[in-house]
Design a protein around this motif. Structure first.
Motif, short mmCIF file in Angstrom:
data_model
loop_
_atom_site.label_atom_id
_atom_site.label_comp_id
_atom_site.label_asym_id
_atom_site.label_seq_id
_atom_site.Cartn_x
_atom_site.Cartn_y
_atom_site.Cartn_z
N GLU A 124 0.83 -1.21 0.00
CA GLU A 124 0.00 0.00 0.00
C GLU A 124 0.87 1.26 0.00
OE1 GLU A 124 -3.84 1.80 2.37
OE2 GLU A 124 -2.43 0.56 3.47
N ALA A 125 1.90 1.29 0.85
CA ALA A 125 2.79 2.45 0.92
C ALA A 125 3.52 2.64 -0.41
CB ALA A 125 3.79 2.30 2.06
N ILE A 126 4.01 1.57 -0.97
CA ILE A 126 4.71 1.65 -2.26
C ILE A 126 3.76 2.14 -3.35
CG2 ILE A 126 5.85 0.29 -4.07
CD1 ILE A 126 6.96 -1.47 -1.74
N SER A 127 2.54 1.66 -3.32
CA SER A 127 1.54 2.08 -4.30
C SER A 127 1.25 3.58 -4.22
CB SER A 127 0.25 1.27 -4.09
OG SER A 127 -0.76 1.73 -4.97
N PHE A 128 1.07 4.10 -2.99
CA PHE A 128 0.81 5.53 -2.81
C PHE A 128 1.99 6.36 -3.31
CE2 PHE A 128 -2.33 4.46 0.66
CZ PHE A 128 -3.43 4.90 -0.04
N LEU A 129 3.19 5.95 -2.95
CA LEU A 129 4.38 6.70 -3.38
C LEU A 129 4.49 6.71 -4.90
CD1 LEU A 129 6.98 5.50 -0.71
CD2 LEU A 129 5.75 7.69 -0.77
N HIS A 130 4.24 5.56 -5.51
CA HIS A 130 4.30 5.47 -6.97
C HIS A 130 3.21 6.33 -7.62
CE1 HIS A 130 4.84 3.83 -10.95
NE2 HIS A 130 3.55 3.56 -10.99
N ARG A 131 2.00 6.26 -7.07
CA ARG A 131 0.87 6.99 -7.64
C ARG A 131 1.10 8.50 -7.68
NH1 ARG A 131 -4.45 6.38 -4.54
NH2 ARG A 131 -4.37 8.58 -4.05
N VAL A 132 1.76 9.04 -6.65
CA VAL A 132 1.96 10.48 -6.61
C VAL A 132 3.33 10.91 -7.14
CG1 VAL A 132 0.36 10.73 -4.68
CG2 VAL A 132 2.80 10.59 -4.21
N GLY A 133 4.14 9.95 -7.57
CA GLY A 133 5.45 10.29 -8.09
C GLY A 133 6.43 10.70 -7.00
N ALA A 134 6.27 10.12 -5.81
CA ALA A 134 7.13 10.48 -4.67
C ALA A 134 8.40 9.63 -4.65
CB ALA A 134 6.37 10.30 -3.36
N HIS A 135 9.40 10.18 -4.01
CA HIS A 135 10.68 9.51 -3.83
C HIS A 135 10.72 8.87 -2.45
CE1 HIS A 135 12.34 11.66 -7.31
NE2 HIS A 135 11.63 12.69 -6.85
N LEU A 136 11.68 7.97 -2.26
CA LEU A 136 11.94 7.38 -0.95
C LEU A 136 13.39 7.68 -0.62
CD1 LEU A 136 11.27 5.57 1.47
CD2 LEU A 136 11.93 3.61 0.05
N TRP A 137 13.62 8.25 0.56
CA TRP A 137 14.96 8.61 1.00
C TRP A 137 15.22 7.84 2.30
CZ3 TRP A 137 16.43 14.32 2.53
CH2 TRP A 137 17.75 14.36 2.95
N ILE A 138 16.20 6.95 2.28
CA ILE A 138 16.56 6.18 3.46
C ILE A 138 17.93 6.67 3.91
CG2 ILE A 138 17.11 3.90 4.37
CD1 ILE A 138 15.18 2.79 2.19
N ASP A 139 18.00 7.09 5.16
CA ASP A 139 19.23 7.67 5.72
C ASP A 139 19.58 6.92 6.99
OD1 ASP A 139 21.19 9.53 5.28
OD2 ASP A 139 19.95 11.27 5.72
N GLU A 140 20.81 6.44 7.10
CA GLU A 140 21.25 5.77 8.31
C GLU A 140 22.57 6.36 8.77
OE1 GLU A 140 19.24 1.47 8.28
OE2 GLU A 140 21.15 1.54 7.23
N TYR A 141 22.69 6.54 10.08
CA TYR A 141 23.87 7.16 10.67
C TYR A 141 24.48 6.25 11.73
CZ TYR A 141 21.89 11.39 8.64
OH TYR A 141 21.37 12.30 7.77
#
Length: 144
Positions: A124-141
């Motif tokens: 569902e989350a992947i679908s929403f991000l794809h539908r709106v053309g959103a990016h995913l940013w994963i940051d680890e420190y």
């Protein structure tokens, strides 16, 4: 002798960000219909070291509202729920030049017991991000 260092998650945070060159945070809020947790106007402050005007774009951000110890999965779900009725409007902003991004970040430090690793986004989350053309940013420190 164990060659691997054990790390503990110190902080986890998820937020959704919309950045725009043209629309200030107030106009983004009006368009999306959701109040941000925080926002910052384009070039509203100077960088500590560089003295450059920052940020380079208007920024609108919505935090999960959950504790930093809450799993990333639960935080993603909380953000998605807050934006449930706004996905089409976010997609229109992205199509018009704004950048929409789901940000997932974690900080680690050495510890006695390792924290569970891995990042998970459901369909569902992947679908929403794809539908709106959103990016995913994963940051680890690594704070060691």
């Amino acid at each position: 002798m164990n060659r691997y260092r054990v790390h503990v998650i110190v902080e986890q945070r998820v937020y959704f960000m919309i950045q725009s060159d043209e629309l200030d945070p107030g106009r983004i809020t009006q368009y999306v219909g959701v109040e941000p947790t925080r926002s910052e106007a384009k070039e509203s402050r100077r960088g500590r070291k560089s003295e450059r005007l920052m940020p380079p774009r208007h920024e609108w951000m919505l935090d999960s509202g959950l504790a930093a110890t809450t799993s990333l999965d639960e935080q993603v779900e909380a953000v998605m729920n807050q934006l449930a009725g706004a996905w089409d409007r976010i997609g229109e902003l992205a199509a018009g030049g704004a950048t929409a991004t789901l940000v997932m970040l974690r900080s680690f430090e050495p510890g006695e017991h390792s924290s569970p690793g891995g990042l998970f986004l459901n369909e569902e989350a992947i679908s929403f991000l794809h539908r709106v053309g959103a990016h995913l940013w994963i940051d680890e420190y690594d704070l060691s």
